[in-house]
Design a protein around this motif. Structure first.
Motif, mmCIF file in Angstrom:
data_model
loop_
_atom_site.group_PDB
_atom_site.id
_atom_site.type_symbol
_atom_site.label_atom_id
_atom_site.label_comp_id
_atom_site.label_asym_id
_atom_site.label_seq_id
_atom_site.Cartn_x
_atom_site.Cartn_y
_atom_site.Cartn_z
ATOM 1 N N ALA A 13 41.419 69.179 74.469
ATOM 2 C CA ALA A 13 41.060 70.564 74.153
ATOM 3 C C ALA A 13 42.169 71.281 73.400
ATOM 4 C CB ALA A 13 40.739 71.314 75.447
ATOM 5 N N ARG A 14 43.371 70.698 73.363
ATOM 6 C CA ARG A 14 44.519 71.334 72.725
ATOM 7 C C ARG A 14 44.443 71.178 71.202
ATOM 8 N NH1 ARG A 14 50.036 69.104 74.928
ATOM 9 N NH2 ARG A 14 48.923 69.681 76.853
ATOM 10 N N ALA A 15 44.872 72.212 70.500
ATOM 11 C CA ALA A 15 44.900 72.151 69.036
ATOM 12 C C ALA A 15 45.984 71.181 68.573
ATOM 13 C CB ALA A 15 45.170 73.540 68.456
ATOM 14 N N ASP A 16 45.766 70.569 67.407
ATOM 15 C CA ASP A 16 46.752 69.650 66.837
ATOM 16 C C ASP A 16 48.048 70.402 66.556
ATOM 17 O OD1 ASP A 16 48.233 68.044 64.828
ATOM 18 O OD2 ASP A 16 46.446 66.787 64.852
ATOM 19 N N GLY A 17 49.155 69.873 67.078
ATOM 20 C CA GLY A 17 50.433 70.561 66.954
ATOM 21 C C GLY A 17 51.211 70.254 65.694
ATOM 22 N N SER A 18 50.708 69.373 64.843
ATOM 23 C CA SER A 18 51.437 69.027 63.622
ATOM 24 C C SER A 18 51.309 70.138 62.581
ATOM 25 C CB SER A 18 50.904 67.715 63.049
ATOM 26 O OG SER A 18 49.560 67.863 62.625
ATOM 27 N N LEU A 23 45.039 64.610 62.033
ATOM 28 C CA LEU A 23 45.545 63.250 62.172
ATOM 29 C C LEU A 23 45.934 62.670 60.816
ATOM 30 C CD1 LEU A 23 42.840 61.779 64.585
ATOM 31 C CD2 LEU A 23 45.239 62.172 65.150
ATOM 32 N N ASP A 24 46.932 61.775 60.826
ATOM 33 C CA ASP A 24 47.190 60.976 59.627
ATOM 34 C C ASP A 24 45.969 60.091 59.380
ATOM 35 O OD1 ASP A 24 49.701 62.051 59.518
ATOM 36 O OD2 ASP A 24 50.704 60.320 60.401
ATOM 37 N N PRO A 25 45.471 60.026 58.151
ATOM 38 C CA PRO A 25 44.300 59.180 57.887
ATOM 39 C C PRO A 25 44.485 57.732 58.326
ATOM 40 C CG PRO A 25 44.731 60.611 56.009
ATOM 41 C CD PRO A 25 45.886 60.794 56.956
ATOM 42 N N GLY A 26 45.702 57.199 58.196
ATOM 43 C CA GLY A 26 45.943 55.813 58.572
ATOM 44 C C GLY A 26 45.870 55.551 60.064
ATOM 45 N N ALA A 27 46.023 56.588 60.885
ATOM 46 C CA ALA A 27 45.977 56.433 62.342
ATOM 47 C C ALA A 27 44.674 56.932 62.949
ATOM 48 C CB ALA A 27 47.154 57.172 62.974
ATOM 49 N N ALA A 28 43.855 57.611 62.164
ATOM 50 C CA ALA A 28 42.674 58.300 62.695
ATOM 51 C C ALA A 28 41.688 57.355 63.380
ATOM 52 C CB ALA A 28 41.975 59.072 61.578
ATOM 53 N N ALA A 29 41.433 56.184 62.785
ATOM 54 C CA ALA A 29 40.434 55.268 63.351
ATOM 55 C C ALA A 29 40.860 54.772 64.732
ATOM 56 C CB ALA A 29 40.199 54.095 62.404
ATOM 57 N N ALA A 38 36.749 55.805 78.044
ATOM 58 C CA ALA A 38 37.049 56.586 79.245
ATOM 59 C C ALA A 38 38.491 56.463 79.733
ATOM 60 C CB ALA A 38 36.078 56.206 80.360
ATOM 61 N N PRO A 39 39.101 55.271 79.786
ATOM 62 C CA PRO A 39 40.421 55.172 80.419
ATOM 63 C C PRO A 39 41.608 55.498 79.525
ATOM 64 C CG PRO A 39 39.510 52.969 80.051
ATOM 65 C CD PRO A 39 38.568 53.943 79.437
ATOM 66 N N PHE A 40 41.392 56.010 78.311
ATOM 67 C CA PHE A 40 42.497 56.245 77.383
ATOM 68 C C PHE A 40 42.477 57.671 76.832
ATOM 69 C CE2 PHE A 40 41.281 51.722 76.866
ATOM 70 C CZ PHE A 40 42.438 51.138 77.366
ATOM 71 N N CYS A 41 43.676 58.166 76.522
ATOM 72 C CA CYS A 41 43.813 59.462 75.841
ATOM 73 C C CYS A 41 45.108 59.442 75.037
ATOM 74 C CB CYS A 41 43.831 60.599 76.861
ATOM 75 S SG CYS A 41 44.093 62.227 76.111
ATOM 76 N N THR A 42 45.015 59.570 73.732
ATOM 77 C CA THR A 42 46.215 59.567 72.905
ATOM 78 C C THR A 42 46.917 60.921 73.006
ATOM 79 O OG1 THR A 42 45.025 60.302 70.921
ATOM 80 C CG2 THR A 42 45.153 57.937 71.312
ATOM 81 N N THR A 43 48.247 60.888 73.019
ATOM 82 C CA THR A 43 49.017 62.122 73.128
ATOM 83 C C THR A 43 49.801 62.436 71.860
ATOM 84 O OG1 THR A 43 50.888 60.957 74.133
ATOM 85 C CG2 THR A 43 49.217 61.843 75.626
ATOM 86 N N SER A 44 50.165 61.421 71.065
ATOM 87 C CA SER A 44 50.835 61.650 69.785
ATOM 88 C C SER A 44 50.701 60.403 68.934
ATOM 89 C CB SER A 44 52.314 61.999 69.976
ATOM 90 O OG SER A 44 53.014 60.900 70.529
ATOM 91 N N SER A 45 50.789 60.594 67.631
ATOM 92 C CA SER A 45 50.656 59.448 66.726
ATOM 93 C C SER A 45 51.255 59.773 65.370
ATOM 94 C CB SER A 45 49.178 59.067 66.551
ATOM 95 O OG SER A 45 48.470 60.102 65.889
ATOM 96 N N CYS A 46 51.648 58.724 64.668
ATOM 97 C CA CYS A 46 52.065 58.817 63.269
ATOM 98 C C CYS A 46 51.740 57.484 62.624
ATOM 99 C CB CYS A 46 53.556 59.124 63.147
ATOM 100 S SG CYS A 46 54.134 59.229 61.420
#
Length: 260
Positions: A13-18, A23-29, A38-46
């Protein structure tokens, strides 16, 4: 786990902090694939980047802001970089380094086995610096990381310390690393899709599916063991079964029963 679901709901529910807010297009998929399970939630990526960074040391690979810890980015690219982009060096007034930072991803996992599955896929895909951490409150984090980084100083107090030829060589090397980084992300995404399919199916098998195979296997083993019962002593403990045969012998026995 109620705590995991609460954290996941808050995170999504949090807005993207970047700085760019996306998302970076290369990491979006990869990010969308994991957040859809269900068992996963990403918290940061590059997705990986090439950076001309001035002053303040290195910027961390988890964020995408232009200023990090007194470090100014003169140039940022999330894909291969043409040598013309290095003209940003003309703006240098301090110490500048050329950095390549590979793909990084942090994932909150519901259970340790979920993190272990993700870790196995990451390592097999080339991200061999990946790891799992477990907090005191049971918070399980899995980090997908690689080791093929690059960091080379180019200028000192605004003065260029290397030749133009060397800069062209560095860009070539950095672009090769970026291309390998993109291949690893693609391999990770494809392997993750395959790994999560059986995992999803195993969590909710069709009713009676597991039971349909086990009795058949036991009946065949039991039928084969009948002639040998008189020749061997009974098991010592109540309800104990004889030691299982080797996998090779079991497989041959089943094949023989099927062909007779």
């Amino acid at each position: 786990m109620a705590a995991f679901w609460r954290r996941k709901a808050q995170r999504l529910a949090r807005a993207d902090g970047s700085r760019k807010g996306a998302l970076d297009p290369g990491a979006a998929a990869v990010v969308r694939l994991l957040n859809g399970r269900a068992p996963f939630c990403t918290t940061s990526s590059c997705s990986g980047r090439l950076v001309l960074a001035q002053g303040g040391g290195a910027a961390g690979a988890g964020g995408c802001g232009i200023h990090k810890q007194n470090c100014t980015w003169l140039m940022v690219a999330h894909g291969t970089c043409p040598k013309e982009e290095m003209a940003a060096l003309e703006k240098a007034t301090g110490d500048v380094v050329l950095k390549f930072e590979p793909f990084v991803l942090h994932v909150l996992c519901e259970e340790l086995r979920d993190a272990q599955l993700l870790h196995s896929v990451a390592v097999d895909s080339g991200f061999r610096n990946s790891g799992i951490t477990v907090g005191k409150g049971g918070k399980i984090m899995m980090a997908v990381r690689s080791t093929h980084c690059l960091e080379v100083p180019l200028s000192h107090k605004g003065k260029l310390m290397v030749s133009e030829e060397y800069i062209e060589f560095l860009i070539h090397v950095a672009n090769q690393k970026m291309e390998e980084n993109i291949r690893r992300i693609d391999r990770f995404h494809r392997s993750l899709e395959l790994a999560l399919k059986p995992a999803a199916g195993a969590s909710s098998p069709p009713p009676g599916q597991a039971e349909t195979h086990r009795p058949v296997y036991r009946r065949r083993r039991k039928r084969r063991a009948e002639p040998e019962r008189d020749a061997h002593a009974a098991p010592e403990g109540p309800g104990e079964e004889p030691e299982p045969e080797s996998d090779t012998e079991s497989s041959l026995g089943i094949f023989a029963d099927m062909t007779i």
